[in-house]
Design a protein around this motif. Structure first.
Motif, PDB file in Angstrom:
ATOM      1  N   SER A  97       0.854  -1.185   0.000  1.00 36.64           N
ATOM      2  CA  SER A  97       0.000   0.000   0.000  1.00 36.64           C
ATOM      3  C   SER A  97       0.886   1.229   0.000  1.00 36.64           C
ATOM      4  O   SER A  97       1.977   1.219   0.580  1.00 36.64           O
ATOM      5  N   PHE A  98       0.428   2.260  -0.676  1.00 37.22           N
ATOM      6  CA  PHE A  98       1.175   3.513  -0.691  1.00 37.22           C
ATOM      7  C   PHE A  98       0.238   4.665  -1.023  1.00 37.22           C
ATOM      8  O   PHE A  98      -0.779   4.496  -1.677  1.00 37.22           O
ATOM      9  N   ILE A  99       0.603   5.844  -0.550  1.00 38.37           N
ATOM     10  CA  ILE A  99      -0.211   7.046  -0.742  1.00 38.37           C
ATOM     11  C   ILE A  99       0.031   7.582  -2.143  1.00 38.37           C
ATOM     12  O   ILE A  99       1.174   7.754  -2.561  1.00 38.37           O
ATOM     13  N   VAL A 100      -1.068   7.853  -2.862  1.00 36.25           N
ATOM     14  CA  VAL A 100      -0.978   8.366  -4.228  1.00 36.25           C
ATOM     15  C   VAL A 100      -1.548   9.774  -4.348  1.00 36.25           C
ATOM     16  O   VAL A 100      -1.521  10.358  -5.435  1.00 36.25           O
ATOM     17  N   ASN A 101      -2.074  10.311  -3.255  1.00 40.71           N
ATOM     18  CA  ASN A 101      -2.573  11.694  -3.237  1.00 40.71           C
ATOM     19  C   ASN A 101      -2.565  12.167  -1.797  1.00 40.71           C
ATOM     20  O   ASN A 101      -2.836  11.403  -0.877  1.00 40.71           O
ATOM     21  N   ARG A 102      -2.234  13.427  -1.603  1.00 42.40           N
ATOM     22  CA  ARG A 102      -2.258  14.022  -0.263  1.00 42.40           C
ATOM     23  C   ARG A 102      -2.697  15.474  -0.390  1.00 42.40           C
ATOM     24  O   ARG A 102      -2.527  16.077  -1.439  1.00 42.40           O
ATOM     25  N   PRO A 103      -3.270  16.036   0.682  1.00 46.51           N
ATOM     26  CA  PRO A 103      -3.686  17.441   0.629  1.00 46.51           C
ATOM     27  C   PRO A 103      -2.465  18.358   0.552  1.00 46.51           C
ATOM     28  O   PRO A 103      -1.353  17.977   0.929  1.00 46.51           O
ATOM     29  N   LYS A 104      -2.681  19.578   0.060  1.00 44.12           N
ATOM     30  CA  LYS A 104      -1.582  20.535  -0.037  1.00 44.12           C
ATOM     31  C   LYS A 104      -1.019  20.877   1.342  1.00 44.12           C
ATOM     32  O   LYS A 104       0.168  21.048   1.510  1.00 44.12           O
ATOM     33  N   ASP A 105      -1.893  20.978   2.348  1.00 44.72           N
ATOM     34  CA  ASP A 105      -1.477  21.307   3.711  1.00 44.72           C
ATOM     35  C   ASP A 105      -1.716  20.090   4.597  1.00 44.72           C
ATOM     36  O   ASP A 105      -2.850  19.681   4.794  1.00 44.72           O
ATOM     37  N   GLU A 106      -0.643  19.525   5.135  1.00 45.78           N
ATOM     38  CA  GLU A 106      -0.757  18.378   6.032  1.00 45.78           C
ATOM     39  C   GLU A 106      -0.528  18.867   7.458  1.00 45.78           C
ATOM     40  O   GLU A 106       0.597  19.179   7.837  1.00 45.78           O
ATOM     41  N   PRO A 107      -1.590  18.947   8.257  1.00 47.47           N
ATOM     42  CA  PRO A 107      -1.469  19.556   9.586  1.00 47.47           C
ATOM     43  C   PRO A 107      -0.665  18.762  10.599  1.00 47.47           C
ATOM     44  O   PRO A 107      -0.138  19.326  11.540  1.00 47.47           O
ATOM     45  N   GLY A 108      -0.553  17.472  10.465  1.00 50.57           N
ATOM     46  CA  GLY A 108       0.265  16.678  11.372  1.00 50.57           C
ATOM     47  C   GLY A 108      -0.435  16.259  12.654  1.00 50.57           C
ATOM     48  O   GLY A 108      -1.662  16.211  12.736  1.00 50.57           O
ATOM     49  N   PHE A 109       0.365  15.974  13.688  1.00 50.05           N
ATOM     50  CA  PHE A 109      -0.128  15.413  14.935  1.00 50.05           C
ATOM     51  C   PHE A 109       0.503  16.128  16.125  1.00 50.05           C
ATOM     52  O   PHE A 109       1.572  16.705  16.014  1.00 50.05           O
ATOM     53  N   ARG A 110      -0.175  16.047  17.257  1.00 52.21           N
ATOM     54  CA  ARG A 110       0.410  16.585  18.487  1.00 52.21           C
ATOM     55  C   ARG A 110       0.573  15.434  19.477  1.00 52.21           C
ATOM     56  O   ARG A 110      -0.212  14.486  19.489  1.00 52.21           O
ATOM     57  N   LEU A 111       1.613  15.539  20.294  1.00 52.81           N
ATOM     58  CA  LEU A 111       1.909  14.536  21.303  1.00 52.81           C
ATOM     59  C   LEU A 111       1.188  14.911  22.596  1.00 52.81           C
ATOM     60  O   LEU A 111       1.276  16.046  23.060  1.00 52.81           O
ATOM     61  N   ILE A 112       0.464  13.956  23.167  1.00 49.86           N
ATOM     62  CA  ILE A 112      -0.270  14.179  24.414  1.00 49.86           C
ATOM     63  C   ILE A 112       0.392  13.353  25.508  1.00 49.86           C
ATOM     64  O   ILE A 112       0.532  12.135  25.373  1.00 49.86           O
ATOM     65  N   ARG A 113       0.800  14.029  26.562  1.00 52.96           N
ATOM     66  CA  ARG A 113       1.454  13.355  27.690  1.00 52.96           C
ATOM     67  C   ARG A 113       0.481  13.317  28.858  1.00 52.96           C
ATOM     68  O   ARG A 113      -0.064  14.342  29.262  1.00 52.96           O
ATOM     69  N   THR A 114       0.266  12.121  29.422  1.00 48.98           N
ATOM     70  CA  THR A 114      -0.641  11.946  30.554  1.00 48.98           C
ATOM     71  C   THR A 114       0.121  11.288  31.695  1.00 48.98           C
ATOM     72  O   THR A 114       0.745  10.243  31.501  1.00 48.98           O
ATOM     73  N   GLU A 115       0.071  11.907  32.863  1.00 43.91           N
ATOM     74  CA  GLU A 115       0.721  11.325  34.035  1.00 43.91           C
ATOM     75  C   GLU A 115      -0.277  10.444  34.765  1.00 43.91           C
ATOM     76  O   GLU A 115      -1.378  10.866  35.089  1.00 43.91           O
ATOM     77  N   GLU A 116       0.124   9.216  35.028  1.00 43.50           N
ATOM     78  CA  GLU A 116      -0.722   8.205  35.658  1.00 43.50           C
ATOM     79  C   GLU A 116      -0.186   7.923  37.068  1.00 43.50           C
ATOM     80  O   GLU A 116       0.913   8.348  37.415  1.00 43.50           O
ATOM     81  N   PRO A 117      -0.929   7.168  37.866  1.00 43.28           N
ATOM     82  CA  PRO A 117      -0.431   6.801  39.199  1.00 43.28           C
ATOM     83  C   PRO A 117       0.889   6.025  39.122  1.00 43.28           C
ATOM     84  O   PRO A 117       1.150   5.330  38.141  1.00 43.28           O
ATOM     85  N   GLY A 118       1.685   6.142  40.161  1.00 41.21           N
ATOM     86  CA  GLY A 118       2.933   5.393  40.243  1.00 41.21           C
ATOM     87  C   GLY A 118       4.020   5.912  39.316  1.00 41.21           C
ATOM     88  O   GLY A 118       4.809   5.133  38.816  1.00 41.21           O
ATOM     89  N   ARG A 119       4.029   7.178  39.059  1.00 41.30           N
ATOM     90  CA  ARG A 119       5.026   7.819  38.197  1.00 41.30           C
ATOM     91  C   ARG A 119       5.010   7.293  36.758  1.00 41.30           C
ATOM     92  O   ARG A 119       6.001   7.373  36.044  1.00 41.30           O
ATOM     93  N   THR A 120       3.894   6.718  36.347  1.00 41.28           N
ATOM     94  CA  THR A 120       3.748   6.232  34.977  1.00 41.28           C
ATOM     95  C   THR A 120       3.364   7.407  34.082  1.00 41.28           C
ATOM     96  O   THR A 120       2.510   8.208  34.428  1.00 41.28           O
ATOM     97  N   ILE A 121       4.006   7.467  32.944  1.00 39.71           N
ATOM     98  CA  ILE A 121       3.682   8.498  31.956  1.00 39.71           C
ATOM     99  C   ILE A 121       3.260   7.798  30.676  1.00 39.71           C
ATOM    100  O   ILE A 121       3.960   6.918  30.175  1.00 39.71           O
ATOM    101  N   ARG A 122       2.101   8.156  30.172  1.00 43.37           N
ATOM    102  CA  ARG A 122       1.583   7.580  28.926  1.00 43.37           C
ATOM    103  C   ARG A 122       1.588   8.656  27.851  1.00 43.37           C
ATOM    104  O   ARG A 122       1.303   9.815  28.123  1.00 43.37           O
TER     105      ARG A 122
END
Length: 139
Positions: A97-122
């Motif tokens: 599989s491969f991309i054959v068309n894409r929009p002119k402006d690709e907005p991308g992604f943001r990283l979401i950091r969540t702190e959980e109990p026991g010093r766990t970070i997701r």
């Protein structure tokens, strides 16, 4: 941000002549080909909308290129992916599989950091496209 998904994800955009050669390769292997599109290319969004049915009996790349041009006209601001299926084992398995068309402006992604109990970070990612409403007009 340039989305990198699929077989040729780190190469420059394929021309229509190069796409035709890849289609010829798939047809020579006996693979069925389908076209899919989406406006939210999140990496876990593996189920894109199908543009028509997969073409199981097509023997010439020209017919598929006609469908691709039609899909590009219908969804010019969406990602369009060509997917090849191998049905020799009795199930439809994606082999290319491969991309054959894409929009002119690709907005991308943001990283979401969540702190959980026991010093766990997701960590998770969220597409900027998903924050825009309504669905189908995110770009």
């Amino acid at each position: 941000m340039r989305i990198t998904q699929g077989t040729f994800s780190f190469l420059p955009e394929l021309t229509d002549a190069q796409i035709t050669k890849q289609i010829d390769y798939c047809l020579a292997k006996g693979w069925a080909i389908g076209l899919e599109y989406t406006d939210d290319p999140h990496p876990r969004n593996t189920y894109w909308e199908m543009f028509g049915n997969p073409m199981f009996d097509i023997v010439d790349a020209a017919g598929l290129m006609l469908e691709l041009r039609s899909c590009r006209r219908t969804f010019p601001s969406h990602y369009i992916r060509l997917t090849a299926f191998d049905s020799t084992h009795g199930t439809e398995s994606v082999v290319m599989s491969f991309i054959v068309n894409r929009p002119k402006d690709e907005p991308g992604f943001r990283l979401i950091r969540t702190e959980e109990p026991g010093r766990t970070i997701r960590y998770s990612i969220e597409g900027y496209a998903a924050q825009r409403a309504p669905e189908g007009s995110r770009y």
